[in-house]
Design a protein around this motif. Structure first.
Motif, PDB file in Angstrom:
ATOM      1  N   VAL A   1      53.367  14.951  20.872  1.00 25.00           N
ATOM      2  CA  VAL A   1      54.775  14.783  20.536  1.00 25.00           C
ATOM      3  C   VAL A   1      54.924  13.676  19.500  1.00 25.00           C
ATOM      4  N   VAL A   2      55.698  13.938  18.452  1.00 25.55           N
ATOM      5  CA  VAL A   2      55.963  12.936  17.421  1.00 25.55           C
ATOM      6  C   VAL A   2      57.466  12.725  17.305  1.00 25.55           C
ATOM      7  N   GLY A   3      57.846  11.548  16.836  1.00 29.65           N
ATOM      8  CA  GLY A   3      59.255  11.236  16.633  1.00 29.65           C
ATOM      9  C   GLY A   3      59.544  10.982  15.169  1.00 29.65           C
ATOM     10  N   PHE A   4      60.821  10.851  14.841  1.00 28.32           N
ATOM     11  CA  PHE A   4      61.231  10.553  13.473  1.00 28.32           C
ATOM     12  C   PHE A   4      61.105   9.051  13.226  1.00 28.32           C
ATOM     13  N   TYR A   5      60.406   8.689  12.163  1.00 25.65           N
ATOM     14  CA  TYR A   5      60.330   7.289  11.780  1.00 25.65           C
ATOM     15  C   TYR A   5      61.487   6.903  10.862  1.00 25.65           C
ATOM     16  N   ASP A   6      62.177   7.896  10.340  1.00 28.12           N
ATOM     17  CA  ASP A   6      63.329   7.627   9.490  1.00 28.12           C
ATOM     18  C   ASP A   6      64.266   8.820   9.563  1.00 28.12           C
ATOM     19  N   VAL A   7      65.566   8.560   9.464  1.00 29.17           N
ATOM     20  CA  VAL A   7      66.570   9.619   9.501  1.00 29.17           C
ATOM     21  C   VAL A   7      67.643   9.309   8.467  1.00 29.17           C
ATOM     22  N   THR A   8      68.286  10.357   7.954  1.00 28.11           N
ATOM     23  CA  THR A   8      69.389  10.187   7.018  1.00 28.11           C
ATOM     24  C   THR A   8      70.318  11.378   7.146  1.00 28.11           C
ATOM     25  N   MET A   9      71.559  11.223   6.693  1.00 26.23           N
ATOM     26  CA  MET A   9      72.554  12.292   6.784  1.00 26.23           C
ATOM     27  C   MET A   9      73.091  12.625   5.409  1.00 26.23           C
TER      28      MET A   9
ATOM     29  N   GLY B   1      76.333  15.191   4.295  1.00 28.80           N
ATOM     30  CA  GLY B   1      77.324  16.177   4.703  1.00 28.80           C
ATOM     31  C   GLY B   1      77.201  16.491   6.180  1.00 28.80           C
ATOM     32  N   ASP B   2      77.075  17.778   6.488  1.00 34.01           N
ATOM     33  CA  ASP B   2      76.953  18.210   7.879  1.00 34.01           C
ATOM     34  C   ASP B   2      75.514  18.271   8.353  1.00 34.01           C
ATOM     35  N   TYR B   3      74.584  17.791   7.545  1.00 35.48           N
ATOM     36  CA  TYR B   3      73.171  17.913   7.899  1.00 35.48           C
ATOM     37  C   TYR B   3      72.538  16.551   8.126  1.00 35.48           C
ATOM     38  N   ILE B   4      71.626  16.525   9.079  1.00 36.31           N
ATOM     39  CA  ILE B   4      70.830  15.341   9.338  1.00 36.31           C
ATOM     40  C   ILE B   4      69.369  15.691   9.086  1.00 36.31           C
ATOM     41  N   PHE B   5      68.657  14.773   8.440  1.00 33.14           N
ATOM     42  CA  PHE B   5      67.255  14.976   8.105  1.00 33.14           C
ATOM     43  C   PHE B   5      66.415  13.921   8.820  1.00 33.14           C
ATOM     44  N   GLY B   6      65.275  14.334   9.328  1.00 28.98           N
ATOM     45  CA  GLY B   6      64.357  13.411   9.973  1.00 28.98           C
ATOM     46  C   GLY B   6      62.951  13.624   9.466  1.00 28.98           C
ATOM     47  N   THR B   7      62.150  12.559   9.483  1.00 29.15           N
ATOM     48  CA  THR B   7      60.773  12.668   9.033  1.00 29.15           C
ATOM     49  C   THR B   7      59.837  11.933   9.977  1.00 29.15           C
ATOM     50  N   ASP B   8      58.670  12.521  10.198  1.00 26.52           N
ATOM     51  CA  ASP B   8      57.612  11.863  10.964  1.00 26.52           C
ATOM     52  C   ASP B   8      56.532  11.326  10.030  1.00 26.52           C
TER      53      ASP B   8
ATOM     54  N   SER C   1      63.619   5.062  15.475  1.00 23.68           N
ATOM     55  CA  SER C   1      64.749   4.957  14.553  1.00 23.68           C
ATOM     56  C   SER C   1      66.014   5.428  15.253  1.00 23.68           C
ATOM     57  N   MET C   2      67.172   5.023  14.696  1.00 26.61           N
ATOM     58  CA  MET C   2      68.465   5.371  15.278  1.00 26.61           C
ATOM     59  C   MET C   2      69.456   5.638  14.153  1.00 26.61           C
ATOM     60  N   ILE C   3      70.431   6.503  14.432  1.00 27.94           N
ATOM     61  CA  ILE C   3      71.504   6.748  13.483  1.00 27.94           C
ATOM     62  C   ILE C   3      72.745   7.163  14.256  1.00 27.94           C
ATOM     63  N   GLU C   4      73.914   6.731  13.769  1.00 29.87           N
ATOM     64  CA  GLU C   4      75.176   7.091  14.404  1.00 29.87           C
ATOM     65  C   GLU C   4      75.682   8.400  13.820  1.00 29.87           C
TER      66      GLU C   4
END
Length: 421
Positions: free
Chosen positions: A41-49, A51-58, A301-304
């Protein structure tokens, strides 16, 4: 993508203080899992938004989800070697810096444009739709996406800082823009004298290295995440937390609840307060009192998202739903300097003095006799934001009226106390 979903639903109140704000956690929902080539299992080390889309990367792959359906994620196939940074520009372009170049999508991931020449370590969106790109080649560039998102056009990559003018062969590893517009860069490299925090007040054109800077022993620990409220910035590095009131002067943030723990992300919301993610997930309303939310999966990482909080962890992706409730109408987080009347008063022989500090400041509280002669200094040190109490013992003094004064920056206040044995 394998997916295992479950919902932990509970209502629990976490107190910030005996009286004041409490965090009400409604639920923590596990919404997705992602696996690497070793079926781990891997998690996102970074996230960004965007519009209506959220992107995550491992760091190796890109995933995308619509914020209206966070249970569904798709993997985006790009020939990415390793991702260095991940941002959304003011005009909605998502930009990925990787070991094989820079990727940009102007349409939330439908099409991607690649520039093989540049692969920055750190990027920062500017208000006009352009972004700063630093690291990798040592210089600092401004990249235009407001006139055209075609980042293959080298005319859009404008060098605004020649590295030899400022930091030599050091490279930018982190960029952050404060609410006042000041840009903070963290540099590391071969020149020890130029590592650490640099700041710019003109969109990155001119830079200065504040003195004093971070202690030399800390220069190997990179800034990972920064968040701020009206009074303070809190920065997370590899092994330390730092606090600043202006983004220029930084000091160690020390608190028994956070000391000796590793953190990777910090986020602030006016409605929720502070969240610190890492070995533990901690919450605070006032940067003084921290509560362990007993979430022990390791937050990367966290994002609202619309008042909810996406937590990327070593156990998958979680969604935190919470709000802050106020038990009494007095805020636990001070908004101004204040010095309270001592209690009890008159006193024999001890009394307590309460005071409040809204931002990281040097505070002095001294007791004088009625003629203005100094008796004792009760406080003479730098304080982080919070409400404090100090005790004064007048056991070796004569009966009478005494004065105590609090000074911090431009704030100064004097009050009387009466010793009556």
């Amino acid at each position: 993508m394998k997916k295992l979903l479950f919902l932990v639903v509970f209502v629990f109140l976490f107190p910030a203080l005996l009286k004041g704000q409490v965090l009400r956690v409604e639920s923590i929902e596990k919404i997705a899992e992602f696996y690497d080539i070793n079926d781990m299992v891997v998690g996102f080390y970074d996230v960004t938004m965007s519009g209506d889309y959220i992107f995550g990367t491992d760091y190796q792959s890109i995933y995308r989800s619509n914020v209206k359906n966070l249970n569904q994620w798709e993997k985006i196939s790009l020939p990415i070697l390793r991702i260095g940074d991940f941002i959304t520009t003011a005009n909605g372009c998502v930009v990925i810096a990787s070991g094989r170049g820079t990727y940009l999508t102007p349409d939330s991931g439908k099409t991607w444009i690649m520039n093989e020449k540049h692969g920055p370590f750190a990027m920062l969106p500017l208000s006009d739709g352009s972004f700063l790109a630093g690291g990798g080649w040592y210089d600092l560039l401004r990249v235009r996406t407001d006139i055209s998102p075609n980042i293959t056009d080298e005319k859009l990559w404008e060098q605004i800082v020649d590295s030899s003018r400022y930091w030599g062969q050091n490279t930018i590893s982190f960029l952050y823009r404060t609410s006042t517009g000041r840009i903070i860069a963290y540099l590391m490299g071969l020149n020890r004298q130029k590592e650490g925090v640099w700041v710019s007040d003109d969109e990155g054109k001119n830079w200065r290295r504040p003195t004093p800077n971070l202690p030399e022993i800390d220069l190997d620990y990179l800034f990972r995440s920064v968040a701020e409220n009206k009074y303070n910035l809190l920065a997370v590095s590899d092994l330390q937390l730092y606090i600043s009131s202006d983004g220029e002067s930084w000091g160690h943030y020390q608190n028994p609840a956070t000391d000796h723990l590793l953190f990777s992300s910090v986020i602030y919301s006016p409605s929720l307060g502070w969240l610190l993610g890492g070995e533990k997930l901690l919450w605070s309303w006032d940067l003084q009192n921290w509560t362990d939310l007993n979430f022990n999966y390791g937050v990367y990482s966290m994002i609202e998202i619309n008042g909810e909080y996406l937590l990327s962890t070593g156990d998958g992706i979680y969604l935190l739903k919470a709000d802050v409730q106020t038990d009494v109408p007095i805020l636990s987080s001070p908004t101004d300097f204040s010095l309270s009347q001592n209690y009890p008063n008159p006193f024999n022989p001890t009394t307590k003095i309460k005071y409040s500090v809204p931002k990281k400041s040097f505070v002095n509280i001294t007791v004088y006799d009625i003629l203005g002669r100094e008796i004792i200094t009760l406080v003479n040190e730098e304080k982080t934001p919070g409400n404090y109490e100090v005790e004064f013992d007048g056991g070796n003094l004569s009966n009478g009226i005494y004065l105590y004064r609090m000074q911090s920056g431009e704030f100064s206040e004097i009050k009387k106390l009466i010793l009556l044995k």
